[in-house]
Design a protein around this motif. Structure first.
Motif, PDB file in Angstrom:
ATOM      1  N   GLU A   3     -27.509   8.645  -3.638  1.00 34.70           N
ATOM      2  CA  GLU A   3     -26.788   9.125  -4.825  1.00 34.70           C
ATOM      3  C   GLU A   3     -26.744   8.075  -5.926  1.00 34.70           C
ATOM      4  N   ARG A   4     -26.972   6.812  -5.576  1.00 39.80           N
ATOM      5  CA  ARG A   4     -26.964   5.733  -6.569  1.00 39.80           C
ATOM      6  C   ARG A   4     -28.299   5.599  -7.300  1.00 39.80           C
ATOM      7  N   HIS A   5     -29.314   6.310  -6.846  1.00 46.72           N
ATOM      8  CA  HIS A   5     -30.640   6.195  -7.453  1.00 46.72           C
ATOM      9  C   HIS A   5     -30.635   6.813  -8.854  1.00 46.72           C
ATOM     10  N   ASP A   6     -31.284   6.129  -9.819  1.00 44.48           N
ATOM     11  CA  ASP A   6     -31.286   6.637 -11.187  1.00 44.48           C
ATOM     12  C   ASP A   6     -32.146   7.893 -11.348  1.00 44.48           C
ATOM     13  N   GLU A   7     -32.974   8.206 -10.338  1.00 47.25           N
ATOM     14  CA  GLU A   7     -33.765   9.439 -10.355  1.00 47.25           C
ATOM     15  C   GLU A   7     -33.334  10.341  -9.199  1.00 47.25           C
ATOM     16  N   PHE A   8     -32.035  10.369  -8.938  1.00 41.49           N
ATOM     17  CA  PHE A   8     -31.502  11.085  -7.790  1.00 41.49           C
ATOM     18  C   PHE A   8     -31.944  12.557  -7.760  1.00 41.49           C
ATOM     19  N   GLN A  25     -34.388  14.105  -9.221  1.00 36.70           N
ATOM     20  CA  GLN A  25     -35.828  14.239  -9.049  1.00 36.70           C
ATOM     21  C   GLN A  25     -36.240  13.907  -7.617  1.00 36.70           C
ATOM     22  N   LYS A  26     -35.615  12.899  -7.040  1.00 37.27           N
ATOM     23  CA  LYS A  26     -35.952  12.515  -5.674  1.00 37.27           C
ATOM     24  C   LYS A  26     -35.561  13.611  -4.676  1.00 37.27           C
ATOM     25  N   VAL A  27     -34.383  14.180  -4.850  1.00 34.92           N
ATOM     26  CA  VAL A  27     -33.890  15.190  -3.906  1.00 34.92           C
ATOM     27  C   VAL A  27     -34.623  16.520  -4.073  1.00 34.92           C
ATOM     28  N   GLY A  28     -34.925  16.895  -5.302  1.00 39.11           N
ATOM     29  CA  GLY A  28     -35.668  18.121  -5.547  1.00 39.11           C
ATOM     30  C   GLY A  28     -34.977  19.354  -5.010  1.00 39.11           C
ATOM     31  N   SER A  29     -35.636  20.055  -4.091  1.00 38.56           N
ATOM     32  CA  SER A  29     -35.110  21.300  -3.523  1.00 38.56           C
ATOM     33  C   SER A  29     -33.972  21.060  -2.539  1.00 38.56           C
ATOM     34  N   GLY A  30     -33.700  19.803  -2.247  1.00 36.13           N
ATOM     35  CA  GLY A  30     -32.644  19.463  -1.300  1.00 36.13           C
ATOM     36  C   GLY A  30     -33.191  18.666  -0.135  1.00 36.13           C
ATOM     37  N   HIS A  86     -33.506  -0.515  -4.567  1.00 36.01           N
ATOM     38  CA  HIS A  86     -33.331   0.079  -5.897  1.00 36.01           C
ATOM     39  C   HIS A  86     -31.967   0.755  -5.987  1.00 36.01           C
ATOM     40  N   CYS A  87     -31.595   1.482  -4.940  1.00 34.84           N
ATOM     41  CA  CYS A  87     -30.309   2.176  -4.933  1.00 34.84           C
ATOM     42  C   CYS A  87     -29.146   1.185  -4.949  1.00 34.84           C
ATOM     43  N   ILE A  88     -29.297   0.097  -4.238  1.00 33.40           N
ATOM     44  CA  ILE A  88     -28.214  -0.888  -4.146  1.00 33.40           C
ATOM     45  C   ILE A  88     -28.025  -1.617  -5.473  1.00 33.40           C
ATOM     46  N   THR A  89     -29.109  -2.111  -6.047  1.00 37.11           N
ATOM     47  CA  THR A  89     -29.001  -2.884  -7.288  1.00 37.11           C
ATOM     48  C   THR A  89     -28.870  -1.986  -8.510  1.00 37.11           C
ATOM     49  N   GLN A  90     -29.361  -0.739  -8.382  1.00 35.66           N
ATOM     50  CA  GLN A  90     -29.399   0.209  -9.505  1.00 35.66           C
ATOM     51  C   GLN A  90     -30.175  -0.367 -10.685  1.00 35.66           C
ATOM     52  N   ARG A  91     -31.182  -1.171 -10.340  1.00 37.91           N
ATOM     53  CA  ARG A  91     -32.071  -1.717 -11.358  1.00 37.91           C
ATOM     54  C   ARG A  91     -33.489  -1.239 -11.067  1.00 37.91           C
ATOM     55  N   PRO A  92     -34.000  -0.308 -11.861  1.00 39.12           N
ATOM     56  CA  PRO A  92     -35.379   0.145 -11.649  1.00 39.12           C
ATOM     57  C   PRO A  92     -36.354  -0.971 -11.953  1.00 39.12           C
ATOM     58  N   PRO A  93     -37.593  -0.892 -11.452  1.00 32.32           N
ATOM     59  CA  PRO A  93     -38.585  -1.935 -11.736  1.00 32.32           C
ATOM     60  C   PRO A  93     -38.809  -2.072 -13.236  1.00 32.32           C
ATOM     61  N   SER A  94     -39.046  -3.283 -13.686  1.00 32.06           N
ATOM     62  CA  SER A  94     -39.360  -3.500 -15.101  1.00 32.06           C
ATOM     63  C   SER A  94     -40.759  -2.973 -15.382  1.00 32.06           C
ATOM     64  N   ARG A  95     -41.068  -2.821 -16.651  1.00 35.91           N
ATOM     65  CA  ARG A  95     -42.411  -2.375 -17.033  1.00 35.91           C
ATOM     66  C   ARG A  95     -43.467  -3.357 -16.505  1.00 35.91           C
ATOM     67  N   LYS A  96     -43.166  -4.634 -16.607  1.00 38.33           N
ATOM     68  CA  LYS A  96     -44.098  -5.647 -16.113  1.00 38.33           C
ATOM     69  C   LYS A  96     -44.343  -5.482 -14.619  1.00 38.33           C
ATOM     70  N   GLN A  97     -43.287  -5.219 -13.854  1.00 37.45           N
ATOM     71  CA  GLN A  97     -43.430  -5.026 -12.412  1.00 37.45           C
ATOM     72  C   GLN A  97     -44.246  -3.778 -12.099  1.00 37.45           C
ATOM     73  N   GLU A  98     -44.005  -2.705 -12.849  1.00 37.39           N
ATOM     74  CA  GLU A  98     -44.752  -1.464 -12.617  1.00 37.39           C
ATOM     75  C   GLU A  98     -46.233  -1.645 -12.926  1.00 37.39           C
ATOM     76  N   VAL A  99     -46.539  -2.336 -14.002  1.00 38.72           N
ATOM     77  CA  VAL A  99     -47.937  -2.575 -14.359  1.00 38.72           C
ATOM     78  C   VAL A  99     -48.618  -3.436 -13.300  1.00 38.72           C
ATOM     79  N   SER A 100     -47.921  -4.458 -12.811  1.00 41.93           N
ATOM     80  CA  SER A 100     -48.477  -5.306 -11.759  1.00 41.93           C
ATOM     81  C   SER A 100     -48.743  -4.502 -10.492  1.00 41.93           C
ATOM     82  N   GLN A 101     -47.795  -3.622 -10.134  1.00 35.57           N
ATOM     83  CA  GLN A 101     -47.984  -2.767  -8.964  1.00 35.57           C
ATOM     84  C   GLN A 101     -49.188  -1.848  -9.140  1.00 35.57           C
ATOM     85  N   ALA A 102     -49.358  -1.318 -10.359  1.00 34.42           N
ATOM     86  CA  ALA A 102     -50.473  -0.414 -10.628  1.00 34.42           C
ATOM     87  C   ALA A 102     -51.811  -1.141 -10.508  1.00 34.42           C
TER      88      ALA A 102
END
Length: 244
Positions: free
Chosen positions: A57-62, A64-69, A101-117
């Protein structure tokens, strides 16, 4: 031990519907230990699922993640060989989520996402390098010595790590700088199911990075836990090259 617990309790408390933690470190240790009790493919017990549902429930995309349940939770293995929690939805679909992510409630930064990609672009090259290195260097017991710890490890216990000074972050940074790009200019996917990490959507850019990586990367076979532990020591400080 007491000092360690005090350190873990520092910071903002994490309050869930099922339980509360005095700090993010305590919450992280709790869910890390929970994850370690399961193997990839295992279904999370109903008791542990109560805490996971409350954490989600702490996820910023809660939504979307849960979807249909949520039907139940399980454990999956990421392409990097590390386990993570997975939501199994009522409609038969599913997706991963990060307890950190849920604990810190800090999504990855753009730099982190690009590095992961970019790491996804070369993931099969790294797997091939790992398998080839292991085949050439394994001993009679089927192990290879970790380049960091010096201990013998099995194939599934190791990663190919980028040898300093050309760490993976440095490789990504120098690649972008050489092309006059910022992290915001790199086209990546975002927020998709089963997306443990984003993808580069420009195949030409991805192939250019693959060639550059092959030219400059020096790789060592390293125990996964040692690889993750030393990663923070080689990060580029914010006072150095800026990409955005």
């Amino acid at each position: 031990m007491k000092e360690e617990l005090t350190k873990m309790a520092r910071g903002n408390p994490v309050v869930l519907a099922t339980r509360s933690f005095p700090g993010q470190g305590v919450a992280t240790a709790f869910f890390k230990e929970m994850l370690a009790r399961y193997r990839a493919g295992d279904r999370i017990s109903d008791v542990d699922a109560l805490d996971l549902a409350a954490l989600l429930e702490r996820h910023d995309e809660f939504a979307q993640k849960v979807g249909s349940g949520t039907d139940h939770f399980s454990v999956m293995m990421t392409e990097h060989g590390t386990p993570c929690f997975r939501i199994e939805r009522k409609d038969g679909t599913g997706t991963d989520f990060s307890y950190r992510h849920c604990i810190t409630q800090r999504p990855p930064s753009r730099k982190q996402e690009v590095s992961q990609a970019f790491r996804r672009v070369v993931r099969f090259d790294l797997f091939k390098a790992r398998d080839s290195f292991f085949a050439d260097h394994k001993d009679a017991a089927g192990t290879v010595v970790c380049a960091v710890t010096g201990e013998p490890i099995l194939l599934e216990q190791g990663h190919m790590d980028h040898r300093p000074p050309m760490t993976f972050e440095v490789i990504v940074t120098t690649f972008l700088v050489s092309r006059g790009l910022t992290v915001d200019a790199v086209p990546i996917t975002t927020g998709q199911d089963e997306q443990v990490a984003p993808d580069i959507t420009d195949p030409v850019l991805g192939e250019e990075f693959r060639r550059y990586h092959a030219q400059v990367a020096a790789l060592d076979f390293v125990k996964i836990s040692a690889n993750l532990a030393q990663a923070s020591r080689h990060r580029i400080r914010s006072t150095r090259i800026k990409l955005a």
